[in-house]
Design a protein around this motif. Structure first.
Motif, short mmCIF file in Angstrom:
data_model
loop_
_atom_site.label_atom_id
_atom_site.label_comp_id
_atom_site.label_asym_id
_atom_site.label_seq_id
_atom_site.Cartn_x
_atom_site.Cartn_y
_atom_site.Cartn_z
N LEU A 1 6.71 12.31 -2.11
CA LEU A 1 7.10 11.14 -2.90
C LEU A 1 8.18 11.51 -3.93
N ARG A 56 19.26 -0.68 -4.94
CA ARG A 56 17.86 -0.45 -4.59
C ARG A 56 17.29 0.81 -5.25
N ALA A 101 14.66 0.01 -7.78
CA ALA A 101 13.46 -0.54 -7.12
C ALA A 101 12.63 0.59 -6.50
N TRP A 102 13.33 1.54 -5.85
CA TRP A 102 12.63 2.70 -5.25
C TRP A 102 11.89 3.48 -6.34
N THR A 148 8.87 1.60 -7.79
CA THR A 148 7.78 1.45 -6.81
C THR A 148 7.08 2.79 -6.55
N LEU A 149 7.87 3.84 -6.38
CA LEU A 149 7.26 5.14 -6.10
C LEU A 149 6.48 5.68 -7.29
N ILE A 207 4.41 4.19 -9.01
CA ILE A 207 3.02 3.70 -8.92
C ILE A 207 2.12 4.79 -8.33
N ILE A 264 0.13 4.64 2.19
CA ILE A 264 0.83 4.46 0.91
C ILE A 264 2.33 4.49 1.13
N SER A 265 2.80 5.49 1.92
CA SER A 265 4.25 5.61 2.17
C SER A 265 4.78 4.35 2.86
N LEU A 299 4.63 1.16 0.36
CA LEU A 299 5.63 1.17 -0.72
C LEU A 299 7.03 1.02 -0.15
N SER A 300 7.31 1.66 1.02
CA SER A 300 8.64 1.53 1.64
C SER A 300 8.90 0.09 2.05
N TYR A 302 7.64 -2.53 0.77
CA TYR A 302 7.83 -3.35 -0.43
C TYR A 302 9.29 -3.30 -0.89
N VAL A 303 9.90 -2.10 -0.83
CA VAL A 303 11.28 -1.97 -1.31
C VAL A 303 12.28 -2.51 -0.29
N LEU A 304 12.05 -2.21 0.98
CA LEU A 304 13.08 -2.48 2.00
C LEU A 304 13.07 -3.90 2.56
N THR A 305 11.98 -4.62 2.44
CA THR A 305 11.93 -5.95 3.06
C THR A 305 11.71 -7.04 2.02
N PRO A 308 2.17 -3.36 -2.84
CA PRO A 308 1.87 -2.29 -3.81
C PRO A 308 0.40 -2.26 -4.22
#
Lengths: 82, 453
Positions: free
Chosen positions: A36, A50, A53-54, A57-58, A60, B37-38, B41-42, B44-47, B56
């Motif tokens: 991560l 982005r 946002a990354w 989010t990460l 968390i 989790i990966s 979270l991915s 959530y960000v990408l779509t 999340p």
């Protein structure tokens, strides 16, 4: 018995005689944390809209895992001192 | 992928990871949760999928299990394991609340009326006994002192009651309700029960699922989670510090009998609940069918007013009248359904007759309503026909006036053309006359100039 600590967890911990950081479950934790963190740095280096946002989010997952990792390190350090 | 497929698929994946942890081993379960989790979270960000805000929160649920598999260690007393898991989890919840831009009041951390909250909280005392009898967990310490009990109570209050409720009822139920509406409560309760798969007791799992539904209902009705936080804490405290020690001093045979009776009662409750839900579904589907019958004349009238069909309106009207008559002559659908059900369930003939009488009365009412609709729309159609006839007459008058004006216009054009031709002729004659006059004038001047010396 709660969702946080179930019977399976209590038995798994009771069966472990090895030090905390070297058990397989802790290795998975450290690998996940490293993955991560790498992903977060890559996103930050790439920049763009982005990137934030990354990062948010990460965080968390990263921040709680870092807290646990810090606790493990502290316990091992105290063991060394004693 | 639609929200009705994707979110249940993620919940199923979490359930599988939990079942792997309970049945196969801890490490594969942690790996499964790490992958989840990966992905969550991915995505959530990408779509920008509509169920994006749930992702999340589902990731935190998986994170909960990774933390609870890794954070507790044998060097630390059992009761502090809740702090080791709960504290990072609370940080994760706070970060998610900030990411999703929620206020704490939206998550139910608000002061509501005291009485309902106290009632909900008091339900924790009997529920803790029920939970203990179903699971019979081992106590943390053989006989804790007052200091250990006080610390334990505070830890369970904050890191079990508050942490689990803010996650499942506060955060998860809120986002699930945003996405799925009222079904969101079911979604959060299901996930809450899934996280107890590690208890390895089907009865206890069922108890937790029902408890989740009850807590979810209480939180959504009162708009506050403080009552369920207290109830959950009382359950944890009772199961940890009260009932194991009370149990030790009682007749074990009697306790075992009560426990078995409770398990049977719980399953019976589920059977009754499923039966009631089925009955409600059947009732609802019957109502939907009746609604279709009531709406039939309205739909007929709506079809009648379609522009493409306006040319053969009289034929259409006749067709719809025939259709309505056919519907009236058909056997009543509701009563037919009821009769079939009654025969299937072996109801007494009196009840069957009563249902048929009610159905017949209902159909009569529907027929009357349908006739009234028919009369109303017939009157509307007649008025429309009169309007159309009036408009046609006006159109004919306007067309006649237009023809007259067009004829006058042609006449005026012809007159103007003849005037133009006359004027042109006169102009040519005038110019010729002028030329002739000039020539004569020049000729008369010329002899006078030649005779002078």
């Amino acid at each position: 018995m709660t969702a946080l600590v179930t019977d399976v967890i209590a038995r798994a911990i009771a069966s472990n005689t090895v030090d905390s950081l070297s058990t397989a479950r802790s290795v998975v934790l450290i690998l996940l944390l490293l993955g991560l963190l790498v992903l977060k740095e890559l996103a930050r280096a790439a920049g763009g809209p982005r990137s934030t946002a990354w990062t948010d989010t990460l965080n968390i997952a990263i921040v709680p895992l870092l807290l646990v990792f810090g606790f493990f390190v502290a316990i091992n350090f105290l063991d060394l001192l004693s | 992928m639609s929200k009705r497929v994707a979110v249940p698929a993620y919940i199923a994946a979490i359930a599988v990871a939990e079942a792997v942890g309970a049945g196969i081993g801890v490490v594969p379960s942690i790996l499964g949760h790490a992958v989840l989790i990966s992905i969550l979270l991915s995505q959530y960000v990408l779509t920008q999928v509509p169920y994006r805000r749930v992702l999340p929160v589902l990731a935190i649920v998986s994170l909960l299990r990774i933390l609870s598999f890794t954070a507790p260690i044998a060097q630390v007393p059992d009761i502090y394991w809740y702090v080791l898991v709960g504290l990072p989890l609370l940080v994760a919840v706070a970060l998610t609340v900030s990411l999703l831009d929620f206020s704490w009041a939206q998550l139910g951390l608000r002061r509501g009326p005291w009485m309902p909250q106290l009632l909900v909280a008091s339900s924790g005392l009997p529920l803790s006994l029920a939970g203990f009898l179903l699971l019979r967990p081992r106590p943390f310490a053989s006989m804790p002192g007052w200091r250990e009990v006080a610390i334990g109570v505070v830890i369970l209050l904050i890191f079990v009651g508050f942490t689990e409720e803010i996650l499942f009822r506060g955060l998860l139920q809120h986002v699930a309700t945003e996405v799925f509406g009222r079904t969101g409560v079911l979604c959060s309760s299901l996930l809450f029960a899934i996280m107890y798969i590690g208890s390895r007791s089907a009865s206890y799992l069922l108890f937790i699922a029902l408890l989740g539904l009850f807590f979810g209902w209480c939180a959504s009705r009162t708009g506050s989670i403080w009552g369920v936080v207290l109830a959950h804490s009382f359950i944890a405290i009772g199961m940890t510090f009260v009932w194991p020690f009370v149990d030790a001093g009682l007749n074990q045979g009697m306790i075992a009998q009560i426990s078995a009776a409770l398990q049977w009662g719980l399953w019976l409750l589920v059977v009754i609940g499923v039966g009631l839900l089925l009955l409600r579904y059947l009732q609802h589907s019957g109502r939907a069918q009746a609604r279709r019958v009531v709406l039939a004349p309205i739909l007929v009238a709506r079809d009648h007013y379609r522009p493409a069909d306006s040319l053969n309106r009289s034929n259409q009207l006749e067709y719809h009248r025939q259709e309505r008559d056919t519907m009236d002559n058909e056997p009543p659908p509701q009563s037919k359904l009821d009769s079939v059900e009654a025969r299937q369930h072996g109801m007494p003939s009196e009840i069957e007759q009563l249902i048929e009488r009610i159905g017949a009365r209902y159909i009569d009412d529907l027929r009357t309503l349908s006739e009234q609709f028919g009369r109303f729309y017939d009157a509307q159609l007649t008025a429309k026909d009169e309007q159309i006839a009036d408009l046609s007459q006006r159109l004919e008058v306007a067309e006649r006036q237009r023809d007259t004006l067009e004829a006058q216009h042609q006449e005026l054009k012809r007159t103007s053309a003849s005037y133009v031709a006359n004027l042109r002729t006169m102009s040519e004659e005038l110019s010729r006359h002028l030329e002739y006059t000039e020539d004569e004038h020049d000729a008369s001047k010329a002899p006078n100039q030649g005779g002078s010396p």
